[in-house]
Scaffold this motif. Sequence first.
Motif, PDB file in Angstrom:
ATOM      1  N   ASP A  93      27.963  27.860  24.730  1.00  0.00           N
ATOM      2  CA  ASP A  93      27.189  27.267  25.564  1.00  0.00           C
ATOM      3  C   ASP A  93      27.745  26.902  27.017  1.00  0.00           C
ATOM      4  OD1 ASP A  93      24.847  27.733  24.149  1.00  0.00           O
ATOM      5  OD2 ASP A  93      24.850  25.919  23.304  1.00  0.00           O
ATOM      6  N   GLY A  94      29.053  26.231  27.035  1.00  0.00           N
ATOM      7  CA  GLY A  94      29.735  25.865  27.973  1.00  0.00           C
ATOM      8  C   GLY A  94      29.983  27.008  29.069  1.00  0.00           C
ATOM      9  N   VAL A  95      30.457  28.124  28.335  1.00  0.00           N
ATOM     10  CA  VAL A  95      30.762  29.315  29.084  1.00  0.00           C
ATOM     11  C   VAL A  95      29.433  29.866  29.736  1.00  0.00           C
ATOM     12  CG1 VAL A  95      31.483  31.800  28.900  1.00  0.00           C
ATOM     13  CG2 VAL A  95      32.562  29.903  27.390  1.00  0.00           C
ATOM     14  N   ARG A  96      28.405  29.644  29.072  1.00  0.00           N
ATOM     15  CA  ARG A  96      27.014  30.276  29.653  1.00  0.00           C
ATOM     16  C   ARG A  96      26.623  29.253  30.907  1.00  0.00           C
ATOM     17  NH1 ARG A  96      25.746  30.411  23.997  1.00  0.00           N
ATOM     18  NH2 ARG A  96      26.287  32.478  23.334  1.00  0.00           N
ATOM     19  N   GLU A  97      27.016  28.378  30.653  1.00  0.00           N
ATOM     20  CA  GLU A  97      26.637  27.284  31.851  1.00  0.00           C
ATOM     21  C   GLU A  97      27.435  27.660  32.980  1.00  0.00           C
ATOM     22  OE1 GLU A  97      26.034  22.600  31.943  1.00  0.00           O
ATOM     23  OE2 GLU A  97      26.181  23.035  29.666  1.00  0.00           O
ATOM     24  N   LEU A  98      28.723  27.917  32.738  1.00  0.00           N
ATOM     25  CA  LEU A  98      29.507  28.228  34.143  1.00  0.00           C
ATOM     26  C   LEU A  98      29.097  29.637  34.673  1.00  0.00           C
ATOM     27  CD1 LEU A  98      33.159  27.470  32.347  1.00  0.00           C
ATOM     28  CD2 LEU A  98      32.079  26.158  34.283  1.00  0.00           C
ATOM     29  N   LEU A  99      28.675  30.512  33.764  1.00  0.00           N
ATOM     30  CA  LEU A  99      28.180  31.742  34.296  1.00  0.00           C
ATOM     31  C   LEU A  99      26.896  31.257  35.164  1.00  0.00           C
ATOM     32  CD1 LEU A  99      29.076  33.772  31.405  1.00  0.00           C
ATOM     33  CD2 LEU A  99      29.994  34.375  33.664  1.00  0.00           C
ATOM     34  N   ALA A 100      25.991  30.668  34.654  1.00  0.00           N
ATOM     35  CA  ALA A 100      24.851  30.405  35.228  1.00  0.00           C
ATOM     36  C   ALA A 100      24.983  29.536  36.696  1.00  0.00           C
ATOM     37  CB  ALA A 100      23.676  29.516  34.160  1.00  0.00           C
ATOM     38  N   ALA A 101      26.069  29.063  36.753  1.00  0.00           N
ATOM     39  CA  ALA A 101      26.247  28.299  37.955  1.00  0.00           C
ATOM     40  C   ALA A 101      26.702  29.175  39.087  1.00  0.00           C
ATOM     41  CB  ALA A 101      26.883  26.998  37.771  1.00  0.00           C
ATOM     42  N   GLY A 102      27.290  30.250  38.708  1.00  0.00           N
ATOM     43  CA  GLY A 102      27.632  31.254  39.718  1.00  0.00           C
ATOM     44  C   GLY A 102      29.375  31.594  39.414  1.00  0.00           C
ATOM     45  N   MET A 103      29.902  30.828  38.316  1.00  0.00           N
ATOM     46  CA  MET A 103      31.102  31.204  38.473  1.00  0.00           C
ATOM     47  C   MET A 103      31.604  32.527  37.711  1.00  0.00           C
ATOM     48  SD  MET A 103      32.027  28.280  39.606  1.00  0.00           S
ATOM     49  CE  MET A 103      30.858  27.487  40.290  1.00  0.00           C
ATOM     50  N   THR A 104      32.599  32.876  37.547  1.00  0.00           N
ATOM     51  CA  THR A 104      33.101  34.097  36.926  1.00  0.00           C
ATOM     52  C   THR A 104      34.303  34.000  36.112  1.00  0.00           C
ATOM     53  OG1 THR A 104      34.828  34.629  38.685  1.00  0.00           O
ATOM     54  CG2 THR A 104      32.632  35.593  39.037  1.00  0.00           C
ATOM     55  N   LEU A 105      34.466  35.168  35.148  1.00  0.00           N
ATOM     56  CA  LEU A 105      35.285  35.023  34.049  1.00  0.00           C
ATOM     57  C   LEU A 105      36.427  35.720  34.130  1.00  0.00           C
ATOM     58  CD1 LEU A 105      33.161  34.974  30.727  1.00  0.00           C
ATOM     59  CD2 LEU A 105      33.876  32.993  32.330  1.00  0.00           C
ATOM     60  N   LEU A 134      34.423  38.329  26.216  1.00  0.00           N
ATOM     61  CA  LEU A 134      34.278  37.563  27.539  1.00  0.00           C
ATOM     62  C   LEU A 134      33.072  38.371  28.280  1.00  0.00           C
ATOM     63  CD1 LEU A 134      37.514  36.287  28.528  1.00  0.00           C
ATOM     64  CD2 LEU A 134      35.733  35.010  27.327  1.00  0.00           C
ATOM     65  N   ALA A 135      33.198  39.788  28.185  1.00  0.00           N
ATOM     66  CA  ALA A 135      32.283  40.720  28.815  1.00  0.00           C
ATOM     67  C   ALA A 135      30.840  40.390  28.220  1.00  0.00           C
ATOM     68  CB  ALA A 135      32.647  42.099  28.734  1.00  0.00           C
ATOM     69  N   ASP A 136      30.875  40.165  26.687  1.00  0.00           N
ATOM     70  CA  ASP A 136      29.612  40.049  26.256  1.00  0.00           C
ATOM     71  C   ASP A 136      28.728  38.798  26.972  1.00  0.00           C
ATOM     72  OD1 ASP A 136      29.675  42.052  24.829  1.00  0.00           O
ATOM     73  OD2 ASP A 136      30.328  40.994  22.859  1.00  0.00           O
ATOM     74  N   PHE A 137      29.588  37.794  26.958  1.00  0.00           N
ATOM     75  CA  PHE A 137      29.072  36.417  27.838  1.00  0.00           C
ATOM     76  C   PHE A 137      28.566  36.711  29.202  1.00  0.00           C
ATOM     77  CE2 PHE A 137      31.654  34.243  24.778  1.00  0.00           C
ATOM     78  CZ  PHE A 137      30.813  33.003  24.483  1.00  0.00           C
ATOM     79  N   ALA A 138      29.528  37.500  29.785  1.00  0.00           N
ATOM     80  CA  ALA A 138      29.089  37.907  31.472  1.00  0.00           C
ATOM     81  C   ALA A 138      28.238  38.863  31.682  1.00  0.00           C
ATOM     82  CB  ALA A 138      30.491  38.184  32.040  1.00  0.00           C
ATOM     83  N   GLY A 139      27.807  39.774  30.622  1.00  0.00           N
ATOM     84  CA  GLY A 139      26.910  40.847  30.702  1.00  0.00           C
ATOM     85  C   GLY A 139      27.586  41.970  31.992  1.00  0.00           C
ATOM     86  N   ARG A 140      28.969  42.049  31.832  1.00  0.00           N
ATOM     87  CA  ARG A 140      29.704  42.775  32.913  1.00  0.00           C
ATOM     88  C   ARG A 140      31.053  42.945  32.461  1.00  0.00           C
ATOM     89  NH1 ARG A 140      29.389  39.414  38.358  1.00  0.00           N
ATOM     90  NH2 ARG A 140      31.186  40.512  39.252  1.00  0.00           N
TER      91      ARG A 140
END
Length: 224
Positions: A93-105, A134-140
């Motif tokens: 969930d923390g990783v999803r929060e970072l992504l939702a806030a515009g951060m990249t992986l 990680l790509a699964d989280f990022a959707g790219r």
Amino acid sequence: MNNPPSTVTLTVHGIGTPIRALEPGEDDVWISVRQLEDVLDAVSGRTDVRITFDDANASDLEIGLPHLLKRGLTAQFFLPAGLLGQPGRLTDDGVRELLAAGMTLGSHGWAHCDWRQLTPEQVPDEMTKASRVLADFAGRPVTEVSAPFGSYDRHVLRRLREAGATRVYTSDTGRAPSEAWLHARTSLRSTIDIAWIDQVLDGRPSLPRRARNVAARTVKRFRG
Ligand SMILES: [Zn+2]
């Protein structure tokens, strides 16, 4: 002749009071909230500085993210995918929060091991599976990596090329050409202060120091 554009890339590891037992030497790269704030204030508005986080520490989200957002900054988070959810680390969930806030992986491998010491059996997890998770989280696709412990040699680089890495971040310090595939970064350490920050962002190291950095990088690139 103009020099090609160059970038300073800073690496944050942990911030504030650690909430897990640290590995030997890890406290050297653990910084205070105040040190983080000083760095981010100095970086704000600069297009020639990138901020990265390694190791998926819980402080990435709890301390790093709010201080980035407050200044309108973004960062790239290099996560050891196999450590997510462990004590003191980011959760899914923390990783999803970072992504939702515009951060990249980016990928920091699977289990945070030295890539120069991998057995053939470990290579797929470290260099392929981690990026896929990680790509699964990022959707790219996640194709940029940072080497755990900054450790690499020519075998590591060949395996990363074969795995499709589009950029490899090291811990070799100093500025890097902005588009370099093998990309030096500078770790923030527990001893840093404003003078150090100024020196890293704007100063040029003395010539002997620069020559040493180049020599060390050349050895790492071709050893093994
Ligand atoms: Zn690391």
